[in-house]
Write a protein that holds these residues in place. Structure first.
Motif, mmCIF file in Angstrom:
data_model
loop_
_atom_site.group_PDB
_atom_site.id
_atom_site.type_symbol
_atom_site.label_atom_id
_atom_site.label_comp_id
_atom_site.label_asym_id
_atom_site.label_seq_id
_atom_site.Cartn_x
_atom_site.Cartn_y
_atom_site.Cartn_z
ATOM 1 N N VAL A 31 0.844 -1.195 0.000
ATOM 2 C CA VAL A 31 0.000 0.000 0.000
ATOM 3 C C VAL A 31 0.878 1.243 0.000
ATOM 4 O O VAL A 31 2.096 1.178 0.199
ATOM 5 C CB VAL A 31 -0.941 0.033 1.234
ATOM 6 N N LYS A 32 0.246 2.394 -0.191
ATOM 7 C CA LYS A 32 0.977 3.656 -0.189
ATOM 8 C C LYS A 32 1.486 3.982 1.212
ATOM 9 O O LYS A 32 0.864 3.606 2.216
ATOM 10 C CB LYS A 32 0.074 4.796 -0.684
ATOM 11 N N PRO A 33 2.631 4.693 1.309
ATOM 12 C CA PRO A 33 3.201 5.013 2.627
ATOM 13 C C PRO A 33 2.239 5.742 3.551
ATOM 14 O O PRO A 33 2.294 5.569 4.774
ATOM 15 C CB PRO A 33 4.407 5.881 2.271
ATOM 16 N N GLY A 34 1.343 6.558 2.995
ATOM 17 C CA GLY A 34 0.414 7.301 3.826
ATOM 18 C C GLY A 34 -0.565 6.431 4.599
ATOM 19 O O GLY A 34 -1.201 6.896 5.549
ATOM 20 N N PHE A 35 -0.679 5.151 4.213
ATOM 21 C CA PHE A 35 -1.591 4.245 4.900
ATOM 22 C C PHE A 35 -0.958 3.582 6.114
ATOM 23 O O PHE A 35 -1.607 2.778 6.784
ATOM 24 C CB PHE A 35 -2.089 3.155 3.946
ATOM 25 N N ILE A 204 1.043 3.540 -7.868
ATOM 26 C CA ILE A 204 -0.200 3.056 -7.273
ATOM 27 C C ILE A 204 -1.020 4.232 -6.742
ATOM 28 O O ILE A 204 -0.479 5.251 -6.327
ATOM 29 C CB ILE A 204 0.051 2.039 -6.145
ATOM 30 N N SER A 205 -2.341 4.055 -6.787
ATOM 31 C CA SER A 205 -3.244 5.041 -6.204
ATOM 32 C C SER A 205 -3.606 4.685 -4.779
ATOM 33 O O SER A 205 -3.767 5.544 -3.923
ATOM 34 C CB SER A 205 -4.523 5.155 -7.044
ATOM 35 N N ASP A 210 -3.817 -1.972 -7.822
ATOM 36 C CA ASP A 210 -4.151 -1.019 -8.889
ATOM 37 C C ASP A 210 -2.891 -0.430 -9.532
ATOM 38 O O ASP A 210 -2.927 0.645 -10.112
ATOM 39 C CB ASP A 210 -5.050 0.104 -8.360
ATOM 40 N N ALA A 211 -1.772 -1.149 -9.438
ATOM 41 C CA ALA A 211 -0.492 -0.628 -9.929
ATOM 42 C C ALA A 211 -0.531 -0.363 -11.438
ATOM 43 O O ALA A 211 -1.073 -1.146 -12.215
ATOM 44 C CB ALA A 211 0.627 -1.599 -9.595
ATOM 45 N N LEU A 212 0.058 0.766 -11.827
ATOM 46 C CA LEU A 212 0.188 1.154 -13.233
ATOM 47 C C LEU A 212 1.674 1.163 -13.585
ATOM 48 O O LEU A 212 2.496 1.698 -12.843
ATOM 49 C CB LEU A 212 -0.408 2.545 -13.455
#
Length: 268
Positions: A31-35, A204-205, A210-212
């Motif tokens: 997941v993104k670091p902000g999570f 990722i969003s 959901d990786a692009l």
């Protein structure tokens, strides 16, 4: 699955979340670091719930044991009285307990995936995911939402993210990349050609699901080992005016390649 197994699974799941978030940076592979605060909070909640449930089950088990001992004492007392009075003993009975040992064994097999997180945490997405992706080179990059660099300097190395480089290369009428030295970071993916390879980064969003794929074709140097992380310094190769329509990754010629460790935040 009995309650003890369920609670132990909860405890393992909470422990796994804490291991990858509170005690390491492995959570960034998913997941993104902000999570991170949310992952830590979820782990704490699961551990607390599991510990409380295990404590309650232990209390219930002790209560059930005391009840069985009381029933045995009452049965012995009734037998003794019946013998003294010359009558049949009325022995209190317990409800029949069904045991599903096979089901419990199957339930414990669910522990294996959680245990693997403690032993071998899956890495971030790499070249295999890129090859399996259907997004490869046919979809242009999304519109950049972060602020672009205001000015790209001559005579210095301009450090860009992959999405910044792709957007400037694909949609920048001023041609600000032309002749500028840039540095990009990513992992190596073969292109199937001897004279070029892809520098790749996943964007990722929310999470890895959901990786692009963001790619830049690198020319002018042999490809390092597949999936190895590198910093590449070089200059943009402008697109040919004849190349229109289908999106193709931007290209650059390399002047320097620096091997590096996998970053703590592998996704953009």
């Amino acid at each position: 699955m009995n309650r003890v197994t369920q609670n132990l699974l909860l405890l393992l799941l909470g422990g796994a979340l804490l291991k990858i978030s509170a005690f390491s940076a492995d959570f960034a592979n998913y997941v993104k670091p902000g999570f991170r605060p949310l992952v830590i909070a979820a782990g704490v909640v699961l551990v607390v719930l599991a510990a409380a449930a295990l404590a309650l089950d232990h209390h219930r088990c002790r209560s059930a044991t005391r009840q069985k001992e009381l029933l045995r004492a009452r049965a012995a007392e009734e037998t003794y009285l019946a013998q003294m009075l010359g009558r049949d003993a009325v022995v209190p009975t317990r409800k029949h307990e069904h045991k599903h040992a096979g089901g419990h064994r199957v339930a414990w097999m669910l522990v294996a995936p959680l245990a693997m997180i403690f032993l071998v945490a899956p890495p971030a997405l790499g070249s295999f995911a890129v090859r399996q992706s259907e997004q490869t080179s046919h979809v242009p990059p999304p519109t950049l939402v972060e602020a672009r660099p205001t000015v790209l300097k001559d005579g210095r190395v301009n450090v860009l993210s992959m999405i910044e480089f792709a957007n400037l290369a694909w949609d920048d009428p001023s041609g600000s990349l032309r002749g500028k030295t840039v540095r990009l970071t990513g992992f190596v993916v073969p292109s199937g050609r001897d004279d070029a390879w892809y520098l790749t980064r996943m964007r990722i969003s929310c999470c890895a699901a959901d990786a692009l794929t963001m790619q830049v074709m690198v020319k002018g140097a042999p490809a390092p080992a597949t999936d190895s992380w590198v910093r590449v310094t070089g200059t943009w190769i402008p697109r040919s005016p004849r190349r229109t329509g289908t999106y193709t990754p931007p290209e650059m010629t390399v002047s320097r390649i620096e091997p590096m460790a996998v970053p703590d935040e592998p996704y953009e």
